[in-house]
Every structure is written in C-alpha cells, then in structure tokens.
Design a protein around this motif. Structure first.
Motif, PDB file in Angstrom:
ATOM      1  N   ILE A  74       0.829  -1.203   0.000  1.00  0.00           N
ATOM      2  CA  ILE A  74       0.000   0.000   0.000  1.00  0.00           C
ATOM      3  C   ILE A  74       0.866   1.258   0.000  1.00  0.00           C
TER       4      ILE A  74
ATOM      5  N   ARG B 157       1.523   2.495  -3.425  1.00  0.00           N
ATOM      6  CA  ARG B 157       0.434   3.279  -4.008  1.00  0.00           C
ATOM      7  C   ARG B 157       0.475   4.711  -3.480  1.00  0.00           C
TER       8      ARG B 157
ATOM      9  N   ILE C 212     -10.758   3.975   0.022  1.00  0.00           N
ATOM     10  CA  ILE C 212      -9.763   2.921   0.226  1.00  0.00           C
ATOM     11  C   ILE C 212     -10.045   2.141   1.492  1.00  0.00           C
ATOM     12  N   ARG C 213     -11.115   2.536   2.200  1.00  0.00           N
ATOM     13  CA  ARG C 213     -11.384   1.920   3.500  1.00  0.00           C
ATOM     14  C   ARG C 213     -12.317   0.722   3.389  1.00  0.00           C
TER      15      ARG C 213
END
Lengths: 260, 390
Positions: free
Chosen positions: B251, B254, B367-368
């Motif tokens: 992550i 990203r 994104i959660r």
C-alpha cells in the motif's frame, strides 16, 4: 573514524554540475548542518546519499560499507534514513500505519506467515505496534495515532516524517528542512526534539535547514554549499564570519565587482 | 484504526495459535457449505447461475484489488490470467477424465460437493462427499492457478518497472496475447474419437484446446460450494494481507513510491508479489468459471472482460476489499435483475455507474473497509456498548 564518509561526490545533469567535489566526514553521535542558498545542491546531496540519483563520481561510505550503486531500499536497510523537504508521507494512511511502514524493513516474517497469521508473525506485529507507539510518544504524536496523515497540521506532519524515519532504525538520519513552515514555538520544540533523539537513539544527524537561528544553535559543524561547490566548512562561528558565505547569501559587497 | 478489525478477532479466540491461523478457512468452509446445502437447493437454476458468477466475480475483483488497489499499479489484463486458469483447468479436467474414467463420454464424476443444485439424493446410488473426479478437478484448478501465477511472474518482472499508462498498455497487450494464443491452439479431440484420445500423448493433447471454435464439453464441477470456498478464501487472504506488514508495504507503493523506497520497501519485489498472488487467484477463478459453464472461448476473455473487473473495483473503491465484494455482487446481479426492462437495461446500468462516479468519485468505500467508515464505526461502537451492558 567517521561513520558517514563522503569523498569527492559529484553529479551532473547534462551540462549542469549540480554538486561537484562534495566531501563530508560525520562522526558517530554528531550533528552537522548543510546550508546554502536556494538551488545550492543540498537536497541533491541527500538524493545522492539515499540512492535516488546515482553519482557521476565519488564514493559514499557508511560504517565502512560503500553505498554507491545500492538501490534506495538497500541504503535504508544499511542504516541511512531521511525526511523530505516537500513532505512525502503516505497521506491516506493513519499516523500509526505510516510509522509501521518504516518498521517494515526490519521485519522478518514472510508473506506466507502473514497470510497464515503464524505465531511469529503475530508476535512481530504486536512488537511493531508497541515500538511505533513508543516513537509516536517521543514525537508527541501519540494521541493522533489513528488519524489520517494528510489531516495532520503541518508541524505534526514534519514530526511524523521523523518518526517514520526513526522506525527504520537508522545509524544516520538525514533531515531535509525539518523546520520549514513551522512557527516560532514549533521551531523551539523541534530544537529540543532533535537534541533529544540525537541523544536517546544514539543517532548521527545531517541537517539541511534554512533557519539560521536553528542551525547555528544546534549544529557543531556546518558545511556551506553554493552552486554545487563547498564554499566553506567549520564551526558556526567560523562559517558566520566567512566572507564567502556572506557573499553567497547577500551578494558581493558594494564596489567589489569593480575590484574583481 | 486499520489493524484492529482483523488482529483483534484473531487474538480474541480462546484456542490460541492454531485457531487464530485457521479460523478464516473454517469460516470459508462454513460459508461454502451454507451456500451449497442451504441456499442452492432453494433457488432455481437461473438464480444459482447468477450466484455462481457473483462468487467468481468477487474472487476476480478482490484479487485485482491486490494489484490496482494495494500497489496502485493499473493492470487491465486480468481476464488474461482468468483465461489461462480456465484453459489449463478445463483442458486438464477434460482430458484427464477421458483417461481415468472409462466411459463412452466425458461426464461428471464428482461427489456431493460438486453436484449441481438440481441434484436430489438417490438412496440406491449415494454420492460420496469427495470422489476421484473431485480430486482431478481440485488438482486441475490448482494447476490453473499456478500456471496463471507463473504467467503473472513472467509478465510482472520485466514490466513492473513501468508506471501508470505504460504498465496498463503492457497488461492490455498481455491479455490480448493470451487470447490470440488460445485461439491459435489445435482442434479439440472429442470423446467421439476415443481411439485418437487414447493414442495421443498428454503433452500433445495440451495443445488441442479448440482454437477459435472454443473448448467444449468440460464436465461441470463448479458448484456454489467450490465457488464460495474460493471467494471466501480470497477475501480472507486479501484482508490478512492488507492488515500485515507485507500488505502495508504494497500500500505504501500506491501512496508514494519514492517515500516507500526511502523507508526500505523493496518496491519491485512487492509489485511482483502482488501481481503473482492476484494472478493465482484470478487463475483459480477462471478455472471455476470454465467448470461452471462447461466451455472456454478465448474471445470472451478480451480486454472488455478485464474492464468489467476494473469497473467493479473502481465502483467499490480502489483498495477496499469489502467495496470490491459489494460492487462485484451488485454488478453481477443488477444486469440480470434488470433483464425484464430488456433494451433499457444497459442504459440503466451505465447511468448508475455515472451517477455513482459523480456522487462518490473515490468509489463507494474509498480505500477503507465498510467497518472503518465513520458512521458504521459509531454504529458498531454503540452496538458493542449495548452488548456489553446487556
């Protein structure tokens, strides 16, 4: 014997010599400053040290190990961590996760361990959280652990960058303008903080900073760059009174051009 | 708040390490068994078919989340990996069944878990829980997944140095190459030619995958059980990855690749790992897709198919696993539910996507995960307090 030793470091971008013949010796436990007017090549030096750019010539040695040719993540593993002038946090992640990613390179559990939640992996993750909370405590960010990094005020973001860099367990920490954008009170606290981590973490620090009050106060030795060339090096008092430094910052004294 | 949901659940069990390691697999089995034995028999064939596709699409969307959502690479060749898995598994099941079962035609030889929803137990000839046919099927699916993972590695290693649009173009190219390769394979050896099938060595049969005519008569093994077992395991793996150090490393790429490197994340390694893992699950999903419709046709696995999965994860929120699950489910069921409006349904479908993208450009959950969203968290906290008070 110095911990970080930089010899004759140079890089050219086409015809532009961004840094040339840069030398620096940094002994364990010391705090040195690197200053110079805008565009002098300070951040380029940091980028060379951390493997973002490959130097045209020169060597970088950390604790006797040559860092030239290593990729950025390998340099971080060797013990050189940095913060960024234009903050580069992981903006969507929480404060805690930002620091945890700093811990990643010292972890030993595998992908399979992570997918199976092996006992070793679980223990390691727990220890990691504990260590990260400790770091956040030191940097006065403990009560912000669950906030998104991008929602932090500017000063907190700067300190979070330091926490994240400390999480990689560096030997040498490179701070790129940590006081930029901070108010007087925050700068004062930062000064204490830098001294504290230098002492408590057994660190060695190289600092780029434009705030002369801060640099002159906390650095024992200062190197001054201008147009990629080292124009002066010495104690704060020495550098402050060096005519070349004054000229680089303020321009040549009136009438000097005719003389030259 | 990210690590809490998974790790707390894991350490909450009284059984210690083995329970903590294995409970998602037990849960996956329970979900699969529930879908197979409770849900399946109560619905007609069409509904079951839609549910099968929903499960397969969940697997594909969640696996694509590992690449596009975690590492932020924009891959649009996911259908290619699906096709690899489908052809490998379909080919193996078809030709191996021909070798192992001496029957006039290549038929289903599975046990109860592989029997379709219309199966009614026959007391005189009870099916075993797992048969030899099932073992062939499982082995073939795993082979399909592994070959797809290998393809992911081969594509990933050289191309993951590329970024953004360039990577997208290469993955697009990969998908098309896969399609063209399978369309160029030799004609399928049909069960009417039993002699030829016996005489041809297996490695030559491997190339006889039907070409442009497609590969047909694959025995149908994929049931709600296998499909939801795979989907559940994929979701569990993605969640565990997301809330662990390797997943956070992905992550971080990203979020900021330069900072990730500077913090010691081996960017290339984690991009490739995400790619390989995602390809593995995509291959498995492709295998089950082939075994659920009984045929493979490479032309159905072009880039348009890849875009289906992109749409799912964009809609659910790039990086959100629960978002991918929800979007994959809705986007599979919706076109079927709108079927009665016939010619208007594609317009309605497109309009829905546009409206959601205008209202929530970051996707449904961003994104959660759904339980990390503010309102849901408050609701959960209140329920937790109420529960402990009661």
């Amino acid at each position: 014997m110095s911990l970080l030793s930089i010899t004759d470091l140079s890089i050219s971008f086409g015809g532009l010599k961004a840094v040339s013949g840069f030398n620096l010796e940094l002994a364990q436990g010391r705090l040195q400053g690197l200053i110079g007017p805008n565009g002098a090549g300070k951040t380029t030096c940091f980028n060379l040290l951390t493997g973002v750019y490959a130097p045209t010539s020169g060597t970088i040695r950390l604790a006797g190990r040559t860092l030239n040719g290593l990729r950025p993540h390998q340099i971080a593993a060797a013990g050189l961590a940095r913060t960024f002038q234009n903050i580069r946090l992981f903006p969507e992640l929480t404060v805690l996760d930002n620091v945890r990613i700093g811990c990643h390179l010292r972890t030993r559990s595998t992908m399979a361990g992570a997918l199976l939640r092996s006992p070793f992996h679980v223990r390691e993750e727990r220890a990691m959280v504990e260590r990260c909370r400790g770091l956040l405590e030191v940097l006065n960010l403990a009560d912000r652990a669950d906030e998104q990094a991008r929602n932090l005020p500017y000063g907190d973001q700067r300190r979070l960058e330091i926490a994240r860099a400390l999480a990689t367990q560096p030997k040498v920490l490179l701070l790129d303008e940590p006081a930029a954008g901070m108010n007087t009170q925050e700068k004062k606290e930062l000064r204490g903080l830098i001294r504290q981590i230098l002492r408590d973490f057994g660190l060695t620090i190289l600092l780029i900073e434009h705030d002369m009050g801060l640099v002159m106060d906390i650095c024992e030795f200062i190197t001054v760059l201008d147009h990629g060339v080292t124009i002066s090096a010495g104690t704060p008092a020495h550098v402050q009174n060096d005519p070349k430094v004054v000229e680089a910052y303020l321009g040549a004294p009136a009438g000097a051009e005719e003389v030259a | 708040m990210s690590s809490q949901p998974v790790s707390v659940k894991g350490s909450g069990g009284a059984g210690g390490a083995p329970l903590r390691m294995l409970w998602p697999f037990a849960l996956a089995l329970a979900v699969a068994a529930f879908m197979h034995f409770v849900v399946g028999p109560n619905f007609n064939g069409t509904v079951v078919q839609v549910l099968l596709f929903a499960g397969i699409n969940i697997t594909l969307a969640v696996s694509l989340t590992m690449v596009n959502g975690f590492t932020g690479q924009f891959s649009i060749g996911h259908a290619g990996f699906m096709a690899v898995g489908g052809y490998v598994a379909g080919g193996l099941v078809y030709y191996l069944s021909a070798r192992f079962f001496d029957s006039p035609q290549i038929a289903f030889h599975g046990g109860i878990l592989s029997a379709g929803a219309d199966y009614r137990p026959d007391p005189d000839h009870p099916l075993p829980l797992l048969s030899r046919g099932d073992l062939i099927m499982i082995g073939s699916c795993l082979a399909g997944g592994l070959v797809a993972a290998g393809a992911g590695y081969v594509v990933g290693l050289p191309t993951l140095r590329l970024r953004g649009d360039y990577l997208a173009i290469v993955t697009l190219g990969f998908g098309e190459i896969v399609r063209v390769i399978f369309q160029g394979t030799g004609p399928q050896v049909l069960f009417t030619k039993a002699q030829e099938m016996r005489d041809t060595p297996l490695h030559q049969l491997a190339w006889k995958l039907g070409g442009a005519q497609g590969f047909n008569f694959i025995p149908i093994y994929a049931t709600l059980f296998w499909v939801f077992l795979l989907a559940s395991i994929t979701v569990a793996a993605a969640l565990r990855l997301k809330y662990s150090s390797p997943g956070r490393a992905m992550i971080s790429i990203r979020e900021d690749e330069v900072a990730a490197q500077a913090m010691g994340v081996n960017v290339t390694r984690y991009k490739v790992r995400a790619f390989v893992l995602a390809s593995f699950f995509a291959g498995l999903a492709g295998a089950l897709a082939a075994l659920s419709i009984g045929q493979m046709n490479a032309s159905a696995y072009g880039f348009i198919k890849s875009f289906d999965f992109i749409i799912m994860i964009v809609l659910g929120g790039m990086g959100s696993i629960s978002g991918a699950v929800l979007a994959a489910t809705v986007l599979t069921i919706l076109p079927e539910a709108l079927r009665q409006f016939d010619s208007y349904r594609m317009i309605a479908y497109a309009l829905l996507l546009i409206i959601i993208m205008i209202l929530r450009p970051q996707g449904l959950f961003g994104i959660r995960e759904v339980w990390e969203l503010g309102p849901v968290r408050r609701l959960l906290a209140r329920a937790g307090r109420g529960g402990s008070a009661a």
